[in-house]
Design a protein around this motif. Structure first.
Motif, short mmCIF file in Angstrom:
data_model
loop_
_atom_site.label_atom_id
_atom_site.label_comp_id
_atom_site.label_asym_id
_atom_site.label_seq_id
_atom_site.Cartn_x
_atom_site.Cartn_y
_atom_site.Cartn_z
N THR A 93 19.11 61.71 48.62
CA THR A 93 18.00 62.32 49.35
C THR A 93 16.86 61.32 49.52
O THR A 93 16.27 61.22 50.60
CB THR A 93 17.50 63.58 48.61
N LEU A 94 16.56 60.56 48.47
CA LEU A 94 15.50 59.56 48.57
C LEU A 94 15.83 58.52 49.63
O LEU A 94 14.97 58.13 50.42
CB LEU A 94 15.27 58.89 47.21
N ALA A 95 17.07 58.07 49.67
CA ALA A 95 17.48 57.09 50.68
C ALA A 95 17.29 57.66 52.08
O ALA A 95 16.84 56.96 53.00
CB ALA A 95 18.92 56.67 50.45
N LEU A 96 17.62 58.91 52.27
CA LEU A 96 17.45 59.56 53.57
C LEU A 96 15.97 59.68 53.93
O LEU A 96 15.57 59.40 55.06
CB LEU A 96 18.12 60.94 53.55
N ILE A 97 15.15 60.06 52.96
CA ILE A 97 13.70 60.13 53.18
C ILE A 97 13.17 58.76 53.60
O ILE A 97 12.42 58.64 54.57
CB ILE A 97 12.96 60.63 51.92
N GLU A 98 13.57 57.73 52.86
CA GLU A 98 13.09 56.39 53.16
C GLU A 98 13.50 55.95 54.57
O GLU A 98 12.70 55.39 55.31
CB GLU A 98 13.62 55.40 52.12
N ARG A 99 14.75 56.24 54.93
CA ARG A 99 15.25 55.84 56.25
C ARG A 99 14.49 56.56 57.36
O ARG A 99 14.05 55.96 58.34
CB ARG A 99 16.74 56.13 56.36
N LEU A 100 14.33 57.87 57.20
CA LEU A 100 13.66 58.65 58.25
C LEU A 100 12.17 58.34 58.31
O LEU A 100 11.60 58.29 59.41
CB LEU A 100 13.90 60.14 58.01
N ALA A 101 11.53 58.15 57.18
CA ALA A 101 10.11 57.82 57.16
C ALA A 101 9.88 56.48 57.86
O ALA A 101 8.97 56.35 58.69
CB ALA A 101 9.58 57.77 55.73
N GLU A 102 10.73 55.50 57.55
CA GLU A 102 10.59 54.19 58.18
C GLU A 102 10.80 54.30 59.69
O GLU A 102 10.05 53.72 60.48
CB GLU A 102 11.60 53.20 57.59
N LYS A 103 11.79 55.07 60.09
CA LYS A 103 12.07 55.27 61.52
C LYS A 103 10.88 55.86 62.24
O LYS A 103 10.60 55.53 63.39
CB LYS A 103 13.30 56.17 61.67
N ARG A 104 10.15 56.75 61.56
CA ARG A 104 9.00 57.42 62.17
C ARG A 104 7.69 56.63 61.98
O ARG A 104 6.64 57.02 62.48
CB ARG A 104 8.85 58.83 61.61
N GLY A 105 7.75 55.57 61.19
CA GLY A 105 6.57 54.75 60.96
C GLY A 105 5.55 55.40 60.05
O GLY A 105 4.34 55.20 60.22
N VAL A 106 6.03 56.18 59.09
CA VAL A 106 5.13 56.83 58.13
C VAL A 106 5.60 56.51 56.72
O VAL A 106 6.72 56.01 56.52
CB VAL A 106 5.09 58.37 58.35
N THR A 107 4.75 56.80 55.77
CA THR A 107 5.14 56.59 54.37
C THR A 107 6.08 57.71 53.93
O THR A 107 6.17 58.77 54.57
CB THR A 107 3.91 56.60 53.45
N ASN A 108 6.76 57.47 52.82
CA ASN A 108 7.61 58.51 52.25
C ASN A 108 6.80 59.77 51.97
O ASN A 108 7.26 60.89 52.22
CB ASN A 108 8.27 58.03 50.96
N ALA A 109 5.60 59.60 51.43
CA ALA A 109 4.75 60.74 51.10
C ALA A 109 4.34 61.51 52.35
O ALA A 109 4.33 62.74 52.35
CB ALA A 109 3.51 60.27 50.34
N GLU A 110 4.00 60.78 53.42
CA GLU A 110 3.63 61.46 54.67
C GLU A 110 4.82 62.22 55.24
O GLU A 110 4.68 63.35 55.70
CB GLU A 110 3.13 60.44 55.70
N PHE A 111 5.99 61.59 55.19
CA PHE A 111 7.19 62.27 55.68
C PHE A 111 7.47 63.52 54.87
O PHE A 111 7.74 64.59 55.43
CB PHE A 111 8.40 61.32 55.63
N ALA A 112 7.40 63.41 53.55
CA ALA A 112 7.67 64.56 52.67
C ALA A 112 6.65 65.67 52.90
O ALA A 112 7.01 66.85 52.96
CB ALA A 112 7.67 64.12 51.21
N ALA A 113 5.38 65.32 53.04
CA ALA A 113 4.34 66.33 53.26
C ALA A 113 4.59 67.07 54.57
O ALA A 113 4.45 68.29 54.65
CB ALA A 113 2.95 65.68 53.26
N ASP A 114 4.96 66.33 55.62
CA ASP A 114 5.25 66.96 56.91
C ASP A 114 6.47 67.86 56.82
O ASP A 114 6.48 68.97 57.35
CB ASP A 114 5.44 65.90 57.99
N ALA A 115 7.50 67.39 56.11
CA ALA A 115 8.71 68.20 55.94
C ALA A 115 8.41 69.49 55.19
O ALA A 115 8.87 70.57 55.57
CB ALA A 115 9.78 67.38 55.21
N ILE A 116 7.62 69.39 54.14
CA ILE A 116 7.25 70.58 53.37
C ILE A 116 6.46 71.54 54.24
O ILE A 116 6.71 72.75 54.26
CB ILE A 116 6.46 70.20 52.10
N ARG A 117 5.49 71.01 55.01
CA ARG A 117 4.68 71.86 55.88
C ARG A 117 5.57 72.60 56.88
O ARG A 117 5.43 73.80 57.09
CB ARG A 117 3.64 71.02 56.63
#
Length: 91
Positions: free
Chosen positions: A19-43
């Motif tokens: 899951t972490l690897a997927l978060i890292e890949r998708l966050a990088e693709k979107r140009g955001v940090t892992n934390a920003e990606f996770a916060a958006d996903a949770i929202r």
């Protein structure tokens, strides 16, 4: 008009390596940090869950008012739809 800054909080969650690897890949693709990606996903998930809860509550409120369709009526309508579909498919 000045608006106060939004209050934010941190949440710590353990995730497996996959899951972490997927978060890292998708966050990088979107140009955001892992934390920003996770916060958006949770929202997005909590908004979806809240929308679903509200949808269910509409049905519960209708049932509480007695605003329901009898089971036999629903089944008759479904049987009619199925019959029309079968007739259309057998042509």
């Amino acid at each position: 008009m000045n608006h106060p800054a939004p209050i934010s909080s941190s949440i710590t969650a353990e995730v497996d390596a996959q899951t972490l690897a997927l978060i890292e890949r998708l966050a990088e693709k979107r140009g955001v940090t892992n934390a920003e990606f996770a916060a958006d996903a949770i929202r997005r998930v909590v908004e979806s869950e809240a929308d679903f809860d509200a949808f269910v509550q509409v049905g519960i409120d209708a049932a509480d008012r007695g605003d329901v369709v009898p089971h036999k009526q629903v089944m008759a309508a479904l049987d009619g739809m199925i019959a029309k579909h079968r007739a259309r498919c057998s042509k």
